[in-house]
Design a protein around this motif. Structure first.
Motif, PDB file in Angstrom:
ATOM      1  N   PHE A  80       0.871  -1.030  -0.073  1.00  0.00           N
ATOM      2  CA  PHE A  80      -0.080   0.100   0.043  1.00  0.00           C
ATOM      3  C   PHE A  80       0.938   1.428  -0.077  1.00  0.00           C
ATOM      4  CE2 PHE A  80      -2.580  -3.355   1.534  1.00  0.00           C
ATOM      5  CZ  PHE A  80      -3.958  -2.880   0.959  1.00  0.00           C
ATOM      6  N   HIS A  81       0.283   2.357  -0.510  1.00  0.00           N
ATOM      7  CA  HIS A  81       0.962   3.652  -0.533  1.00  0.00           C
ATOM      8  C   HIS A  81       0.801   4.271   0.851  1.00  0.00           C
ATOM      9  CE1 HIS A  81       1.720   4.539  -4.663  1.00  0.00           C
ATOM     10  NE2 HIS A  81       0.765   3.745  -5.066  1.00  0.00           N
ATOM     11  N   ILE A  82       2.007   5.050   1.398  1.00  0.00           N
ATOM     12  CA  ILE A  82       1.915   5.476   2.624  1.00  0.00           C
ATOM     13  C   ILE A  82       2.396   6.983   2.295  1.00  0.00           C
ATOM     14  CG2 ILE A  82       2.668   3.689   4.057  1.00  0.00           C
ATOM     15  CD1 ILE A  82       5.589   4.868   3.916  1.00  0.00           C
ATOM     16  N   CYS A  83       2.498   7.440   0.962  1.00  0.00           N
ATOM     17  CA  CYS A  83       2.947   8.797   0.636  1.00  0.00           C
ATOM     18  C   CYS A  83       1.705   9.782   0.703  1.00  0.00           C
ATOM     19  CB  CYS A  83       3.632   8.900  -0.807  1.00  0.00           C
ATOM     20  SG  CYS A  83       2.754   8.056  -1.801  1.00  0.00           S
ATOM     21  N   ASN A  84       1.824  10.868   0.754  1.00  0.00           N
ATOM     22  CA  ASN A  84       0.787  11.919   0.862  1.00  0.00           C
ATOM     23  C   ASN A  84      -0.069  11.855  -0.452  1.00  0.00           C
ATOM     24  OD1 ASN A  84       1.351  13.026   3.182  1.00  0.00           O
ATOM     25  ND2 ASN A  84       2.516  14.437   2.306  1.00  0.00           N
ATOM     26  N   MET A  85       0.549  11.473  -1.638  1.00  0.00           N
ATOM     27  CA  MET A  85      -0.112  11.410  -2.792  1.00  0.00           C
ATOM     28  C   MET A  85      -1.408  10.476  -2.978  1.00  0.00           C
ATOM     29  SD  MET A  85       1.924  13.611  -4.610  1.00  0.00           S
ATOM     30  CE  MET A  85       1.715  13.236  -6.389  1.00  0.00           C
ATOM     31  N   HIS A  86      -0.905   9.225  -2.465  1.00  0.00           N
ATOM     32  CA  HIS A  86      -1.795   8.061  -2.573  1.00  0.00           C
ATOM     33  C   HIS A  86      -2.219   7.197  -1.319  1.00  0.00           C
ATOM     34  CE1 HIS A  86      -0.927   8.655  -6.842  1.00  0.00           C
ATOM     35  NE2 HIS A  86       0.286   8.713  -6.583  1.00  0.00           N
ATOM     36  N   TYR A  87      -2.041   7.870  -0.197  1.00  0.00           N
ATOM     37  CA  TYR A  87      -1.990   7.099   1.093  1.00  0.00           C
ATOM     38  C   TYR A  87      -3.086   6.220   1.121  1.00  0.00           C
ATOM     39  CZ  TYR A  87      -1.776   5.797   5.889  1.00  0.00           C
ATOM     40  OH  TYR A  87      -1.616   5.122   7.200  1.00  0.00           O
ATOM     41  N   ASP A 116       7.494  -0.438  -7.047  1.00  0.00           N
ATOM     42  CA  ASP A 116       7.806   0.846  -5.879  1.00  0.00           C
ATOM     43  C   ASP A 116       7.193   2.200  -6.227  1.00  0.00           C
ATOM     44  OD1 ASP A 116       9.047  -0.805  -4.010  1.00  0.00           O
ATOM     45  OD2 ASP A 116      10.845  -0.996  -5.281  1.00  0.00           O
ATOM     46  N   CYS A 117       7.074   2.838  -5.191  1.00  0.00           N
ATOM     47  CA  CYS A 117       6.511   4.125  -5.500  1.00  0.00           C
ATOM     48  C   CYS A 117       7.720   5.165  -4.964  1.00  0.00           C
ATOM     49  CB  CYS A 117       5.266   4.416  -4.908  1.00  0.00           C
ATOM     50  SG  CYS A 117       4.884   6.095  -4.729  1.00  0.00           S
ATOM     51  N   LEU A 118       8.260   5.855  -5.569  1.00  0.00           N
ATOM     52  CA  LEU A 118       9.263   6.736  -5.375  1.00  0.00           C
ATOM     53  C   LEU A 118       8.802   7.784  -4.158  1.00  0.00           C
ATOM     54  CD1 LEU A 118      10.808   7.979  -8.756  1.00  0.00           C
ATOM     55  CD2 LEU A 118      11.722   6.532  -7.045  1.00  0.00           C
ATOM     56  N   PHE A 119       7.738   8.195  -4.195  1.00  0.00           N
ATOM     57  CA  PHE A 119       7.196   9.197  -3.023  1.00  0.00           C
ATOM     58  C   PHE A 119       7.273   8.388  -1.856  1.00  0.00           C
ATOM     59  CE2 PHE A 119       4.954  10.811  -6.838  1.00  0.00           C
ATOM     60  CZ  PHE A 119       5.477  11.970  -6.839  1.00  0.00           C
ATOM     61  N   CYS A 120       6.721   7.080  -1.602  1.00  0.00           N
ATOM     62  CA  CYS A 120       6.736   6.446  -0.596  1.00  0.00           C
ATOM     63  C   CYS A 120       8.189   6.040  -0.162  1.00  0.00           C
ATOM     64  CB  CYS A 120       6.073   5.197  -0.813  1.00  0.00           C
ATOM     65  SG  CYS A 120       4.357   5.048  -0.965  1.00  0.00           S
ATOM     66  N   LEU A 121       8.927   5.858  -0.996  1.00  0.00           N
ATOM     67  CA  LEU A 121      10.383   5.316  -0.753  1.00  0.00           C
ATOM     68  C   LEU A 121      10.922   6.568  -0.125  1.00  0.00           C
ATOM     69  CD1 LEU A 121      11.569   2.991  -3.562  1.00  0.00           C
ATOM     70  CD2 LEU A 121      10.966   2.253  -1.444  1.00  0.00           C
TER      71      LEU A 121
HETATM   72 ZN   LIG Z   1       3.171   6.234  -2.736  1.00  0.00          ZN
END
Ligand SMILES: [Zn+2]
Length: 115
Positions: free
Chosen positions: A89-96, A104-109
């Protein structure tokens, strides 16, 4: 009815069937996409419910939580996020909270590596 007329009617009907067939194909594609989306949402919902249950189990008394909320360790929150990410799952602000469908998601990483 003249033969010529019947023939042109058959041609016309054939064209309509062709169009109808195309529309049916498009609808079928949309249906497949909706089923896939529904599946992702069901998974996501299930996951979020589980998280909510865990959260409620940890905080049985919501009334007193407000006063002790600031004492919760940062490390625990980070572990939860890292686990959430590794479960897909996404944990970044974009797709939380939404499912990671493209690896992989660069924002999450960058969010994970920040801490
Ligand atoms: Zn993400």
């Amino acid at each position: 009815m003249e033969k010529k007329e019947i023939f042109s009617q058959v041609i016309h009907m054939e064209e309509r069937i062709g169009t109808f067939h195309d529309e049916l194909g498009e609808l079928k594609e949309q249906l497949a996409m909706l089923i896939e989306e529904n599946h992702s949402l069901a998974l996501e919902n299930q996951h979020l419910r589980k998280l909510l249950e865990e959260k409620e189990a940890k905080e049985p008394e919501n009334g007193t939580q407000a006063s002790s909320g600031g004492t919760k360790s940062v490390g625990e929150g980070y572990d939860n996020l890292a686990r959430l990410y590794h479960e897909g799952f996404h944990i970044c602000n974009m797709h939380y909270g939404s499912l990671r469908t493209n690896g992989d998601c660069l924002f999450c990483l960058s969010f994970l590596n920040q801490k």
